[in-house]
Design an enzyme around this catalytic site. Sequence first.
Site, PDB file in Angstrom:
ATOM      1  N   GLU A   1       8.298   0.126 -12.272  1.00 16.75           N
ATOM      2  CA  GLU A   1       6.947   0.218 -12.843  1.00 16.75           C
ATOM      3  C   GLU A   1       5.890   0.560 -11.794  1.00 16.75           C
ATOM      4  O   GLU A   1       4.996  -0.259 -11.496  1.00 16.75           O
ATOM      5  CB  GLU A   1       6.576  -1.081 -13.560  1.00 16.75           C
ATOM      6  CG  GLU A   1       7.391  -1.324 -14.802  1.00 16.75           C
ATOM      7  CD  GLU A   1       6.835  -2.426 -15.692  1.00 16.75           C
ATOM      8  OE1 GLU A   1       6.094  -3.288 -15.186  1.00 16.75           O
ATOM      9  OE2 GLU A   1       7.143  -2.421 -16.882  1.00 16.75           O
TER      10      GLU A   1
ATOM     11  N   GLU B   1      13.022  -1.265 -20.991  1.00 17.62           N
ATOM     12  CA  GLU B   1      12.623  -2.674 -21.089  1.00 17.62           C
ATOM     13  C   GLU B   1      11.795  -2.879 -22.344  1.00 17.62           C
ATOM     14  O   GLU B   1      10.892  -2.093 -22.638  1.00 17.62           O
ATOM     15  CB  GLU B   1      11.722  -3.062 -19.912  1.00 17.62           C
ATOM     16  CG  GLU B   1      12.415  -3.385 -18.632  1.00 17.62           C
ATOM     17  CD  GLU B   1      11.397  -3.889 -17.606  1.00 17.62           C
ATOM     18  OE1 GLU B   1      10.456  -4.597 -17.991  1.00 17.62           O
ATOM     19  OE2 GLU B   1      11.548  -3.533 -16.438  1.00 17.62           O
TER      20      GLU B   1
ATOM     21  N   CYS C   1       0.871  -1.167   0.000  1.00 18.91           N
ATOM     22  CA  CYS C   1       0.000   0.000   0.000  1.00 18.91           C
ATOM     23  C   CYS C   1       0.915   1.226   0.000  1.00 18.91           C
ATOM     24  O   CYS C   1       1.747   1.369   0.897  1.00 18.91           O
ATOM     25  CB  CYS C   1      -0.857  -0.031   1.261  1.00 18.91           C
ATOM     26  SG  CYS C   1      -1.486   1.602   1.712  1.00 18.91           S
TER      27      CYS C   1
END
Length: 684
Positions: free
Chosen positions: A158, A314, A123
Site C-alpha cells: 500500500e 485485501e 521517506c
Amino acid sequence: MTPAEQGTSRLTRVPGVLYGGDYNPEQWPEDVWAEDAKLMREAGVTMVTVGVFSWARLQPGPDTWDFPWFDRLLDLLHAHGVAVDLATATASPPAWLVRAHPEILPVTADGVRLEFGSRQHYCPSSPAYRAAALRLTRTLAARYADHPALALWHIHNEYGDHVTECFCPRSADHFRIWLTHRYETIDALNHAWGTAFWSQRYGTYDEIEPPRTVPGPVNPTQLLDWRRFCSDVLLECHRAEREVLKELSPDIPATTNFMSMFKALDYWKWAEHEDLVSDDAYPDPADPRAHVNAALNYDLMRSLKGGRPWLLLEQAPSAVSWRPVNVPKKPGVQRLWSLQALARGADGIMYFQWRASRAGAEKYHSALLPHRGTASRGWQETVRFGAELARLGEVTGTTTPADVAIVLDWDSWWALESDDHPSARMRWRDLLHPWYAALHARGVTTDFVPPHADLTGYRAVLAPNLHLLRPEHAARITAYVQGGGHLVCGPFSGVVDGHDHIHDGGAPGPLRDVLGVGVDEFWPVPDGQAVRLTSGAEATLWTEWTETEGPETEIVDTYASGELTGRPAVTRHPHGTGTAWYVSAHLGDGIGPVLDDALRAAGVRPVLDVPEGVEATVRTGEPGTYLFVLNHSDHDTRTPLTGAFAAGGTDLLTGAAVHGHLALGPLGAAVLRIATDSPGENQK
Ligand code: GLA
C-alpha cells in the site's frame, strides 16, 4: 478434472479463482503454522500473502539475516498446495535501521519528524531507506525466485498508506531535481508557477522548497507539482524494487496493492508498471450504499490495465479496526461483496488476514480464522465460500465489456481540490459519485479512462468534472464527439490548463466549441441552500451563469430560482455527427434524467433490466459468457431473463438450470453460465 482446474487464472500460474489472504506467521509460535496449513487446505485456500511486515524478523540487524524459519514456512505451505504471494517486506523498516539512519523517518509539512512505532515510517527519497529496501528485495528474490510455492511478488505494501509525502531536506533536494527535469530553465518554472504573483519569483532552483506550512495560501502550481512529485517519487521506489525482481525472477508476475480510488497516487501511471492490478478494498458495512462505491472502485481497477482481470488482494472478512465504529458484515455480505468483485473482473478474492492477531493495533480486525477458531461463524463462512469459489474457476480470464466510460484524471483531481477556489465544496469524489450511482442504478457497466485515452469504442463518455484540461486532451474529446460520440460534461470543467492557469476566455476553455457554451461567472451555492431547475431537479454546491454560444445549442433545462432564474442550466449541442451535453450545476442524484437522455441517444442499454437493489454484470470470453446477478437488498427479488439471456443457463454456484427468471433471496447471488444456441453444448 476438478472444477477449480477447469479455468486457468491469467493472473498467476495458480489455477482457478485465487482464494486466501495475508498470513503473518511471525506473530505465532511455529506449532500453530501446521494447523494453519491444514485449515487453509480445508478452506480451499490457494494462495497466501506472506512477509508483508517481516523485515525486522528476516533481517534482525544490518548484517544478520534469519531465513530458516521462512524457508520452513514456504516449504510447509507448498506441501499443503498453498501458493505464495511473497512480499518484499519493505513497508516497515526495522528499528535498528531507523536508529542508524534517523533521516529515514518522514517529516510533515510542519517540520515534525514522525517517530518509529507504527509502520510506513520512511521517506521515499531517503538514500539509506532505498538502499536497505533494495538490498532486502535482492536478498529475498535471490533466495526464493525458484521456490516452487512462489506464484506472485507483492512489492512493498500500500504505497502512500499513512504517509503520502515527506518534507525533509532530502525530499526538498529531490523535488528540485524533479523540477529541473520538468522545466529545465528557471524561467519556464517561473512562468508555470505564475511567480509574478505575490513576488514569488525564483532566481535559481536552489531557492525552491516543497510547499511546507506557509503563512497564507500556497502557490497552487507549486502544490500541484508537489502532488505529481509525491506520486512519482513513490513510483520510483516501486520501480526500483520491481527491476530487481524482474532481473532475478523474471517469470513470476509482480504487483503492488492499490487502495481503490486513492487521491495521492496517479494509478494510470502506476499501472504501467504492474504485471497485474491488485486492490485493497474496505467498503463500510454500516453504509447502505457501500456496494455502489465498491462497484465504482472495482470498475476502476479493471480499467487500469484496459479491462484485464485484476486481483482483490485485501478486504475484510467482517469488521475492520480502523474506523471510529467498526461494524461487522452480517452473514452473507462478505460472500456477496466478494462475488461483486468477481462480477466486475477480479480473478482472485483475498483478505486481510488469515488468522486474527492477538496483539498489535489490528487485534480487533476480523480474519478468515477468527479468535474463536473453527467454532466461529466467520470460519464457517470462510470454508463455505472457499468451496463456492472452487466452482467458479471457469470465469477467470474472461472480461467485462462496457459501453460507457468516465474520464478520470489525477492532475485534474489535484487541481480541483486546491485551495482558494470559488467553493471549497467541489470535491472529485462528491461530484463523481452521483453520476456513477445513476449508471449503477440503471444497470450500465462503466469503464474509467484517462484523459489521453482512445474513446472511439465507447457509446458514451462522461466527464463529471475535468477542472484541469490540457488542450491536447480536449482535442481528443472533441474528435470523439465529432466522430459520432456522446459526451456529458459536468460543471467547473475546462477551467485551467496543465499549469493550473485559467484558459483564455474562461471556462469551458478548449471544450467551448464542442459544448457550444461559455461560462460567464461561477455561482457557487451556499451551504444548506439549493437552486431549483425547471425540470424539478435541484442544484446544491454549484451553479454557473452560462450563455449558449452559436444557434445550435439547445437548452435542456433552466434555473428556476435565485439569481440565475431563466438562464441555461443544462445544454445539448450537436458537434459533427455526435452530441455534447453540458451540466453547469451540481445536481446530485438529479443527474439521472440528463444521463438518461444521453444514454438513450447513444443507444446504451442496461446489461439486464433488474429490480431495485439488484446488480447485473457480464463477463465474457473463453470459455463462455457469464451473467452475475447480485441481490444487495434485504428482500426477495425476481429478475426476468430477457434479451441475450433469454435462453437461461446454469448457475455455477448451485449447478441448477435456470430459465425464464431468476429468484434471489436477500443478499442472494447467481453466476449463470449462459446457454448457447445448441443446448447442452456449453453445459457441464
Ligand atoms: C491495509 C493493509 C493491511 C491491514 C489492513 C487492515 O489493507 O495493507 O496491512 O492494515 O489494511 O484493514
